[in-house]
Every structure is written in structure tokens, then in C-alpha cells.
Write an enzyme that holds these catalytic residues in place. Structure first.
Site, mmCIF file in Angstrom:
data_model
loop_
_atom_site.group_PDB
_atom_site.id
_atom_site.type_symbol
_atom_site.label_atom_id
_atom_site.label_comp_id
_atom_site.label_asym_id
_atom_site.label_seq_id
_atom_site.Cartn_x
_atom_site.Cartn_y
_atom_site.Cartn_z
ATOM 1 N N TYR A 1 -18.037 -22.455 22.872
ATOM 2 C CA TYR A 1 -18.087 -21.398 21.860
ATOM 3 C C TYR A 1 -16.986 -20.368 22.109
ATOM 4 C CZ TYR A 1 -19.954 -17.474 19.137
ATOM 5 O OH TYR A 1 -20.104 -16.427 18.258
ATOM 6 N N SER B 1 -15.840 -12.845 19.613
ATOM 7 C CA SER B 1 -17.047 -12.627 20.409
ATOM 8 C C SER B 1 -16.665 -12.022 21.747
ATOM 9 C CB SER B 1 -17.793 -13.935 20.638
ATOM 10 O OG SER B 1 -18.864 -13.749 21.552
#
Length: 246
Positions: free
Chosen positions: A155, A142
Site C-alpha cells: 500500500y 498516506s
């Protein structure tokens, strides 16, 4: 659905929706036989498989939790039995639970770690022993790993681990002619990304790239198709696909 062998075979984890479905459809359009994986929604996986066939590919639906090594091994077995082998593994499956670090529920963090980190290890370990010569393994990181956005600490930590796994596996597969790369999307208009965000937050994130929009799943699928097909000299990299967010 077909059980015939084809030229190239791809397994897409998390292929039942969002970016995974776009990847599965794109690879189907490129002529792949695509195994569409799901963890919880078989009907969506069947719809994605139908879309793969509509795009020109062959399809198979497989299920299982990516952090369960026995389920993953059985899934790979099923794909090999159906299509004769595996050339490309694209691991899009993951979860995102956001909170400021001081308020992060450690049970949520453990869930993300199990799915995003252990799941990547389990799938990549299986792929490392099965992907055929000339193939590719594509993991999903990400852009928040480098953007350092508030509320994303747990995350982003799980996706930073994916970066490390990917770069090391690429070196460990020396001599196999198998590439290993990660795709790191930026803000992308998927249900996973949009869930729970007020419109103001969505608009702010959409304004971050110089292209002044959110990414679309098809934008990410384009990069995956590049890594799965012609990009034989791209290896051990994290490819940021985010419209220029820095």
C-alpha cells in the site's frame, strides 16, 4: 440535483463514503457545486449528494472506475455539462490491502497498483487538461509512506507513487495558475481503515499521535478545503494530516 452553473465546481472521486464523503460535504458547506463519484455503491453516493445539498452546496452523482480512462473522461464530460466547468478535483478513491511483504499476494498488489497508481494517473491526467484557471488538484497519499509500518509495504509503495505524480504534475502545470498537492492522512477512523483490525491494534494506532486519538474524516476534509480554497501559495507539496505522528 441541479444542472445550473455555480461559482466553483468540485469533483470528488471516492465521494460516496469515508473521507471522500466528508470532503464532499465540507466543500458543499463552502458553497461548491460538488460531483460525488462512486465506483460500486450508487445509493451511498446519492446519500452523500443529499448531504452536500443539506450543507448548502449543489450536487451531482457520477460513476465509473478511476483506472478506466474512457469512464473517467465521460465522468469529467458529465460534470462539465452539468456545471459549466471544473475548478477543483479531489482524488480520494483508493484501496488498501495489507500483508507482510513476504506474504503479499501479488494479485492484491496489482489491484492496488491499478486503482491507486493508475487511477491517480488517469484522474490527474484528465484534471490537468480541464481544471480552470485558479483551480486546484488534490491527490491522496498516506502517512504510512514515511511511517514505514509493518504490513503496509504494498500500500505504501502505491502511495509513494502518488507523491511523485503530484510533485511532478505541479511543475508541469507552470503558468496555468492551478495548484497540485497531496494530502497524506494518518490513522483515520474510516471503514477502510478499521476493517479487519482487532481493537488492540486500533487502540495502539490511536495512541501514536501526540493528540492521542484517531483522526476523523472531518479532520482530513479541513485540510482539503484549505488546499481547494485559500491555499494559493501551497503547491507541489505532500501535506501530512496525522495529528503529529512522525
Amino acid at each position: 440535483m441541479t444542472t445550473a452553473q455555480t461559482t466553483r465546481v468540485a469533483l470528488v472521486t471516492g465521494g460516496s463514503g469515508g473521507i471522500g464523503r466528508a470532503v464532499a460535504e465540507r466543500l458543499g458547506a463552502d458553497g461548491f457545486a460538488v460531483a460525488v463519484h462512486y465506483a460500486g455503491n450508487a445509493e451511498r453516493a446519492k446519500e452523500a449528494a443529499a448531504a452536500v445539498e443539506a450543507a448548502g452546496g449543489r450536487s451531482l452523482v457520477v460513476g465509473g472506475y478511476v483506472a478506466d480512462e474512457q469512464a473517467v473522461a465521460a465522468m469529467f464530460d458529465e460534470v462539465e455539462q452539468a456545471f459549466g466547468g471544473i475548478d477543483v478535483v479531489v482524488h480520494t478513491a483508493g484501496i488498501m490491502l495489507l500483508a507482510p511483504l513476504a506474504e503479499l499476494d501479488l494479485d492484491d498488489f496489482d489491484r492496488m497498483h491499478r486503482t491507486n497508481v493508475r487511477g491517480t494517473i488517469v484522474v490527474a491526467r484528465e484534471a490537468a487538461g480541464r481544471v480552470r484557471t485558479g483551480g486546484a488538484i488534490v491527490t491522496f497519499s498516506s502517512s504510512v509512506v514515511k511511517l514505514a509500518l509493518p504490513t503496509y509495504a504494498g500500500y505504501a509503495a502505491s502511495k509513494g507513487a502518488v507523491d511523485a505524480i503530484t510533485m511532478i504534475l505541479a511543475k508541469e502545470l507552470r503558468g496555468r495558475d492551478v495548484t497540485v498537492n497531496a494530502v497524506a492522512p494518518g490513522p483515520t477512523a474510516t471503514p477502510l481503515f478499521l476493517e479487519g483490525k482487532p481493537q488492540e491494534a486500533v487502540d495502539r494506532l490511536a495512541s501514536m499521535p501526540p493528540l492521542e486519538r484517531l483522526g476523523e474524516p472531518a479532520d482530513i476534509a479541513e485540510a482539503v478545503a484549505f488546499l481547494a480554497g485559500p491555499a494559493r501559495w501551497v503547491n507541489g507539496q505532500v501535506l501530512y494530516v496525522n495529528g503529529g505522528v512522525a
